[in-house]
Design a protein around this motif. Structure first.
Motif, PDB file in Angstrom:
ATOM      1  N   ASP A 184      37.027  20.867 -22.992  1.00 28.59           N
ATOM      2  CA  ASP A 184      35.931  21.582 -23.699  1.00 28.59           C
ATOM      3  C   ASP A 184      36.790  22.135 -24.955  1.00 28.59           C
ATOM      4  O   ASP A 184      37.355  23.306 -25.018  1.00 28.59           O
ATOM      5  CB  ASP A 184      35.409  22.687 -22.777  1.00 28.59           C
ATOM      6  N   ALA A 185      36.687  21.185 -25.984  1.00 31.94           N
ATOM      7  CA  ALA A 185      37.431  21.385 -27.331  1.00 31.94           C
ATOM      8  C   ALA A 185      36.265  21.287 -28.237  1.00 31.94           C
ATOM      9  O   ALA A 185      35.453  20.743 -28.109  1.00 31.94           O
ATOM     10  CB  ALA A 185      38.587  20.225 -27.232  1.00 31.94           C
ATOM     11  N   PRO A 186      36.710  22.027 -29.556  1.00 26.59           N
ATOM     12  CA  PRO A 186      35.832  21.723 -30.674  1.00 26.59           C
ATOM     13  C   PRO A 186      35.454  20.293 -30.831  1.00 26.59           C
ATOM     14  O   PRO A 186      36.486  19.413 -31.115  1.00 26.59           O
ATOM     15  CB  PRO A 186      36.619  22.151 -31.703  1.00 26.59           C
ATOM     16  N   GLY A 187      33.954  20.076 -30.688  1.00 27.51           N
ATOM     17  CA  GLY A 187      33.589  18.670 -31.079  1.00 27.51           C
ATOM     18  C   GLY A 187      33.685  17.607 -29.916  1.00 27.51           C
ATOM     19  O   GLY A 187      33.134  16.558 -30.104  1.00 27.51           O
ATOM     20  N   ALA A 188      34.193  18.110 -28.789  1.00 32.72           N
ATOM     21  CA  ALA A 188      34.493  17.105 -27.839  1.00 32.72           C
ATOM     22  C   ALA A 188      34.201  17.709 -26.149  1.00 32.72           C
ATOM     23  O   ALA A 188      34.968  18.778 -26.058  1.00 32.72           O
ATOM     24  CB  ALA A 188      35.746  16.446 -27.862  1.00 32.72           C
ATOM     25  N   VAL A 189      33.280  17.388 -25.506  1.00 30.86           N
ATOM     26  CA  VAL A 189      33.074  17.980 -24.078  1.00 30.86           C
ATOM     27  C   VAL A 189      33.357  16.629 -23.289  1.00 30.86           C
ATOM     28  O   VAL A 189      32.558  15.817 -23.457  1.00 30.86           O
ATOM     29  CB  VAL A 189      31.931  18.789 -23.866  1.00 30.86           C
ATOM     30  N   ALA A 190      34.242  16.864 -22.291  1.00 32.41           N
ATOM     31  CA  ALA A 190      34.546  15.640 -21.508  1.00 32.41           C
ATOM     32  C   ALA A 190      34.258  16.188 -19.835  1.00 32.41           C
ATOM     33  O   ALA A 190      35.000  17.169 -19.571  1.00 32.41           O
ATOM     34  CB  ALA A 190      35.727  15.026 -21.575  1.00 32.41           C
ATOM     35  N   ARG A 191      33.330  15.469 -19.338  1.00 27.40           N
ATOM     36  CA  ARG A 191      33.046  15.960 -17.671  1.00 27.40           C
ATOM     37  C   ARG A 191      33.503  14.573 -16.878  1.00 27.40           C
ATOM     38  O   ARG A 191      33.617  13.524 -17.436  1.00 27.40           O
ATOM     39  CB  ARG A 191      31.386  16.082 -17.584  1.00 27.40           C
ATOM     40  N   GLN A 192      34.285  15.049 -15.899  1.00 25.23           N
ATOM     41  CA  GLN A 192      34.595  14.048 -15.063  1.00 25.23           C
ATOM     42  C   GLN A 192      34.464  14.391 -13.600  1.00 25.23           C
ATOM     43  O   GLN A 192      35.046  15.378 -13.029  1.00 25.23           O
ATOM     44  CB  GLN A 192      36.266  13.954 -15.306  1.00 25.23           C
ATOM     45  N   LYS A 193      34.232  13.342 -12.778  1.00 27.59           N
ATOM     46  CA  LYS A 193      34.130  13.481 -11.106  1.00 27.59           C
ATOM     47  C   LYS A 193      35.179  12.052 -10.705  1.00 27.59           C
ATOM     48  O   LYS A 193      34.514  11.145 -10.894  1.00 27.59           O
ATOM     49  CB  LYS A 193      32.675  13.218 -10.883  1.00 27.59           C
ATOM     50  N   MET A 194      35.920  12.619 -10.138  1.00 28.16           N
ATOM     51  CA  MET A 194      36.938  11.790  -9.518  1.00 28.16           C
ATOM     52  C   MET A 194      36.329  11.207  -8.211  1.00 28.16           C
ATOM     53  O   MET A 194      35.570  11.869  -7.533  1.00 28.16           O
ATOM     54  CB  MET A 194      38.258  12.271  -9.318  1.00 28.16           C
ATOM     55  N   ASP A 195      37.020   9.787  -7.732  1.00 25.96           N
ATOM     56  CA  ASP A 195      36.436   9.146  -6.886  1.00 25.96           C
ATOM     57  C   ASP A 195      34.920   8.997  -6.539  1.00 25.96           C
ATOM     58  O   ASP A 195      34.298   9.161  -5.725  1.00 25.96           O
ATOM     59  CB  ASP A 195      37.172   9.870  -5.371  1.00 25.96           C
ATOM     60  N   PHE A 196      34.477   8.729  -7.696  1.00 23.46           N
ATOM     61  CA  PHE A 196      32.988   8.601  -7.669  1.00 23.46           C
ATOM     62  C   PHE A 196      32.489   7.100  -7.172  1.00 23.46           C
ATOM     63  O   PHE A 196      31.436   7.130  -6.532  1.00 23.46           O
ATOM     64  CB  PHE A 196      32.346   8.620  -9.308  1.00 23.46           C
ATOM     65  N   GLY A 197      33.177   6.346  -7.132  1.00 28.97           N
ATOM     66  CA  GLY A 197      32.705   5.209  -6.605  1.00 28.97           C
ATOM     67  C   GLY A 197      33.874   4.068  -6.503  1.00 28.97           C
ATOM     68  O   GLY A 197      35.266   4.515  -6.543  1.00 28.97           O
ATOM     69  N   ASP A 198      33.607   2.945  -6.029  1.00 20.21           N
ATOM     70  CA  ASP A 198      34.685   1.812  -5.831  1.00 20.21           C
ATOM     71  C   ASP A 198      34.265   0.418  -6.275  1.00 20.21           C
ATOM     72  O   ASP A 198      33.110   0.082  -5.979  1.00 20.21           O
ATOM     73  CB  ASP A 198      34.889   1.689  -4.317  1.00 20.21           C
ATOM     74  N   GLU A 244      32.206   9.678 -15.710  1.00 17.45           N
ATOM     75  CA  GLU A 244      32.606  10.606 -16.740  1.00 17.45           C
ATOM     76  C   GLU A 244      31.319  10.760 -17.832  1.00 17.45           C
ATOM     77  O   GLU A 244      30.626   9.699 -17.820  1.00 17.45           O
ATOM     78  CB  GLU A 244      33.828  10.127 -17.437  1.00 17.45           C
ATOM     79  N   TYR A 245      31.352  11.796 -18.445  1.00 12.05           N
ATOM     80  CA  TYR A 245      30.147  11.859 -19.562  1.00 12.05           C
ATOM     81  C   TYR A 245      30.948  12.681 -20.803  1.00 12.05           C
ATOM     82  O   TYR A 245      31.352  13.778 -20.404  1.00 12.05           O
ATOM     83  CB  TYR A 245      29.177  12.657 -18.998  1.00 12.05           C
ATOM     84  N   PHE A 246      31.120  11.831 -21.787  1.00 15.74           N
ATOM     85  CA  PHE A 246      31.553  12.432 -22.951  1.00 15.74           C
ATOM     86  C   PHE A 246      30.632  12.904 -23.850  1.00 15.74           C
ATOM     87  O   PHE A 246      29.536  12.009 -24.224  1.00 15.74           O
ATOM     88  CB  PHE A 246      32.488  11.535 -23.625  1.00 15.74           C
ATOM     89  N   SER A 247      30.692  14.029 -24.758  1.00 10.21           N
ATOM     90  CA  SER A 247      29.830  14.478 -25.810  1.00 10.21           C
ATOM     91  C   SER A 247      30.780  14.626 -26.703  1.00 10.21           C
ATOM     92  O   SER A 247      31.722  15.399 -27.151  1.00 10.21           O
ATOM     93  CB  SER A 247      29.199  15.523 -25.480  1.00 10.21           C
ATOM     94  N   LEU A 248      30.635  13.765 -28.002  1.00  6.77           N
ATOM     95  CA  LEU A 248      31.482  13.771 -29.111  1.00  6.77           C
ATOM     96  C   LEU A 248      30.867  14.114 -30.315  1.00  6.77           C
ATOM     97  O   LEU A 248      29.888  13.319 -30.503  1.00  6.77           O
ATOM     98  CB  LEU A 248      32.365  12.673 -29.218  1.00  6.77           C
ATOM     99  N   GLY A 249      31.060  15.078 -31.173  1.00  8.11           N
ATOM    100  CA  GLY A 249      30.438  15.491 -32.525  1.00  8.11           C
ATOM    101  C   GLY A 249      30.808  14.668 -33.323  1.00  8.11           C
ATOM    102  O   GLY A 249      32.110  13.729 -33.331  1.00  8.11           O
ATOM    103  N   ALA A 250      30.378  14.341 -34.357  1.00  5.99           N
ATOM    104  CA  ALA A 250      30.478  13.652 -35.895  1.00  5.99           C
ATOM    105  C   ALA A 250      31.974  13.954 -36.163  1.00  5.99           C
ATOM    106  O   ALA A 250      32.298  15.089 -36.340  1.00  5.99           O
ATOM    107  CB  ALA A 250      29.649  13.621 -36.877  1.00  5.99           C
ATOM    108  N   GLY A 251      32.916  12.821 -36.465  1.00  9.29           N
ATOM    109  CA  GLY A 251      34.303  12.966 -36.804  1.00  9.29           C
ATOM    110  C   GLY A 251      35.149  13.325 -35.813  1.00  9.29           C
ATOM    111  O   GLY A 251      36.399  13.788 -36.106  1.00  9.29           O
ATOM    112  N   ALA A 252      34.818  13.866 -34.667  1.00 10.49           N
ATOM    113  CA  ALA A 252      35.569  14.078 -33.318  1.00 10.49           C
ATOM    114  C   ALA A 252      36.538  12.994 -33.105  1.00 10.49           C
ATOM    115  O   ALA A 252      36.369  11.907 -33.188  1.00 10.49           O
ATOM    116  CB  ALA A 252      34.914  14.416 -32.234  1.00 10.49           C
TER     117      ALA A 252
END
Length: 81
Positions: free
Chosen positions: A13-27, A37-45
């Motif tokens: 959870d950083a300025p302009g970037a949020v990364a969510r991650q679930k390990m061992d989600f599948g094979d 994973e789900y990434f949200s990146l702001g413009a210019g991040a």
């Protein structure tokens, strides 16, 4: 495989970037275990500072994904984009 975005723990959870991650989600046959994973990146991040300390300061994992909105520029170690 399906999981709701809010069920994926926030790892970055950083300025302009949020990364969510679930390990061992599948094979993925032949590729081994996957993380979801789900990434949200702001413009210019830029995420390069978040990769510092990894081998070569680069993520070594293969990636697949969807861009839902906007434009994404990816830089590779061999300078291709």
């Amino acid at each position: 495989m399906h999981i709701a975005k809010n069920d994926i723990p926030v790892r970055i959870d950083a300025p302009g970037a949020v990364a969510r991650q679930k390990m061992d989600f599948g094979d993925a046959s032949g590729c081994g275990k996957l993380s979801g994973e789900y990434f949200s990146l702001g413009a210019g991040a830029a995420i390069a500072p978040l990769l510092k300390g990894l081998k070569g300061d680069l993520c070594q994992s293969p990636h697949w994904g969807y861009l839902l909105q906007g434009k994404l520029i990816v830089s590779y170690a061999n300078k291709q984009e």
